[in-house]
Write a protein that holds these residues in place. Structure first.
Motif, PDB file in Angstrom:
ATOM      1  N   GLU A   1      -2.767  -3.050   7.873  1.00  0.00           N
ATOM      2  CA  GLU A   1      -2.575  -1.620   7.731  1.00  0.00           C
ATOM      3  C   GLU A   1      -1.244  -1.348   7.043  1.00  0.00           C
ATOM      4  O   GLU A   1      -0.332  -2.178   7.058  1.00  0.00           O
ATOM      5  CB  GLU A   1      -2.629  -0.911   9.084  1.00  0.00           C
ATOM      6  CG  GLU A   1      -1.502  -1.241  10.023  1.00  0.00           C
ATOM      7  CD  GLU A   1      -1.587  -0.471  11.333  1.00  0.00           C
ATOM      8  OE1 GLU A   1      -2.649   0.133  11.616  1.00  0.00           O
ATOM      9  OE2 GLU A   1      -0.589  -0.460  12.089  1.00  0.00           O
ATOM     10  N   VAL A   2      -1.151  -0.164   6.447  1.00  0.00           N
ATOM     11  CA  VAL A   2       0.036   0.191   5.677  1.00  0.00           C
ATOM     12  C   VAL A   2       0.535   1.563   6.102  1.00  0.00           C
ATOM     13  O   VAL A   2      -0.199   2.549   6.012  1.00  0.00           O
ATOM     14  CB  VAL A   2      -0.269   0.200   4.163  1.00  0.00           C
ATOM     15  CG1 VAL A   2       0.943   0.697   3.376  1.00  0.00           C
ATOM     16  CG2 VAL A   2      -0.666  -1.190   3.687  1.00  0.00           C
ATOM     17  N   VAL A   3       1.784   1.616   6.556  1.00  0.00           N
ATOM     18  CA  VAL A   3       2.436   2.892   6.826  1.00  0.00           C
ATOM     19  C   VAL A   3       3.677   3.064   5.961  1.00  0.00           C
ATOM     20  O   VAL A   3       4.289   4.123   5.963  1.00  0.00           O
ATOM     21  CB  VAL A   3       2.820   3.057   8.318  1.00  0.00           C
ATOM     22  CG1 VAL A   3       1.584   3.000   9.191  1.00  0.00           C
ATOM     23  CG2 VAL A   3       3.845   2.019   8.739  1.00  0.00           C
ATOM     24  N   THR A   4       4.061   2.024   5.229  1.00  0.00           N
ATOM     25  CA  THR A   4       5.247   2.110   4.391  1.00  0.00           C
ATOM     26  C   THR A   4       5.055   1.313   3.109  1.00  0.00           C
ATOM     27  O   THR A   4       4.373   0.283   3.099  1.00  0.00           O
ATOM     28  CB  THR A   4       6.490   1.601   5.155  1.00  0.00           C
ATOM     29  OG1 THR A   4       7.664   1.852   4.376  1.00  0.00           O
ATOM     30  CG2 THR A   4       6.398   0.117   5.452  1.00  0.00           C
ATOM     31  N   LEU A   5       5.649   1.813   2.043  1.00  0.00           N
ATOM     32  CA  LEU A   5       5.638   1.136   0.753  1.00  0.00           C
ATOM     33  C   LEU A   5       7.070   0.865   0.325  1.00  0.00           C
ATOM     34  O   LEU A   5       7.977   1.660   0.599  1.00  0.00           O
ATOM     35  CB  LEU A   5       4.949   1.990  -0.314  1.00  0.00           C
ATOM     36  CG  LEU A   5       3.468   2.314  -0.100  1.00  0.00           C
ATOM     37  CD1 LEU A   5       2.965   3.232  -1.221  1.00  0.00           C
ATOM     38  CD2 LEU A   5       2.622   1.059  -0.047  1.00  0.00           C
TER      39      LEU A   5
END
Length: 274
Positions: free
Chosen positions: A82-86
């Motif tokens: 999962e991705v919450v930050t780039l």
């Protein structure tokens, strides 16, 4: 990974991918198979968070094509990622043999940096887990310290105002919140917490704030607790913290590691993984 504070608030701990070369969608997916899935399995976690790095060309492609964004989200889901930050600091070619000053270009005096960051925000709202309160993007602290003058300072502030407006429009359209954190780093316009307070006060803190990298704080001989207190007093929010990079100093026999009296932090270096 997902962690919880004592009061029940959720914290996301992510594995940053900018150390791995991949500058197209197929390469990003292959990178996840080669590294991220292995890390998740090693940790025994059902879900692993990624601090995903997307180079400018693939970011532009994904931002322009909802179908490709859905594909990326699907590929992440099936792998337990999962991705919450780039990571929006390196623009592209971060794994080139020599990075040095190229990593600071284009900077926040340019429309290219603005467009890249808005593209990342557009992508992130489609990658965020349904239960995520917000997402974050880390970016460079305005520019390399030279050349810098009043004209460039005014231009960068204009870009930050435009960025805040774009993030507000994105929120209005999607209902998702993305905030951008400027990451103080030695050698840049914003090197230290005190410079962040001086140069970034007045930004729209609904959408903009700071990304604190513990290695960068160490290079500037800053105490994290003191830095956080100064930012809190100034009303500058910390939207992201990078903790995986650290300094190691071998102790001398019979002594302790300490700051040299006259030696200053190095101003030019390769970027390390956050």
């Amino acid at each position: 990974m997902r962690l919880r504070y004592a009061d029940g608030r959720l914290a996301h701990l992510s594995y940053c991918t900018n150390v791995h070369p991949a500058e197209d969608l197929d390469g990003i997916i292959a990178q996840c198979d080669a590294y991220a899935v292995a890390v998740r399995e090693q940790l025994g976690s059902e879900v692993l968070g990624l601090g995903l790095w997307l180079a400018a060309p693939v970011a532009a492609e994904l931002a322009a094509d909802p179908t490709r964004r859905k594909r990326l989200r699907r590929e992440l889901d099936v792998r337990g990622l999962e991705v919450v930050t780039l990571n929006g600091f390196p623009y592209q070619a971060f794994q080139a043999p020599v990075v040095k000053h190229a990593v600071y270009q284009p900077d926040w005096t340019t429309g290219d940096r603005l467009n890249y960051t808005v593209n990342l925000a557009t992508i992130l709202v489609d990658l965020l887990p349904d239960d995520a309160v917000r997402g974050s993007i880390s970016t460079l602290p305005l520019a390399w310290r030279e050349p810098w003058n009043a004209i460039r300072a005014r231009r960068s502030r204009r870009m930050l105002d435009l960025l805040a407006a774009e993030l507000a429009r994105l929120h209005a359209r999607t209902g998702r919140t993305v905030r951008v954190g400027f990451e103080p780093e030695p050698g840049c316009v914003v090197e230290t917490t005190s410079q962040a307070v001086d140069l970034l006060s007045g930004i729209d803190t609904r959408w903009l704030g700071l990304c604190l990298d513990l290695a960068h704080l160490a290079c500037a001989w800053e105490n994290p607790e003191t830095a956080l207190a100064a930012l809190r007093i100034a009303g500058l929010p910390v939207v992201k913290v990078q903790i995986s990079a650290a300094l190691a100093v071998a102790r001398r026999s019979g002594g302790s590691a300490r700051r040299p009296r006259r030696e200053r932090p190095r101003r030019e270096r390769r970027r390390s993984a956050p």
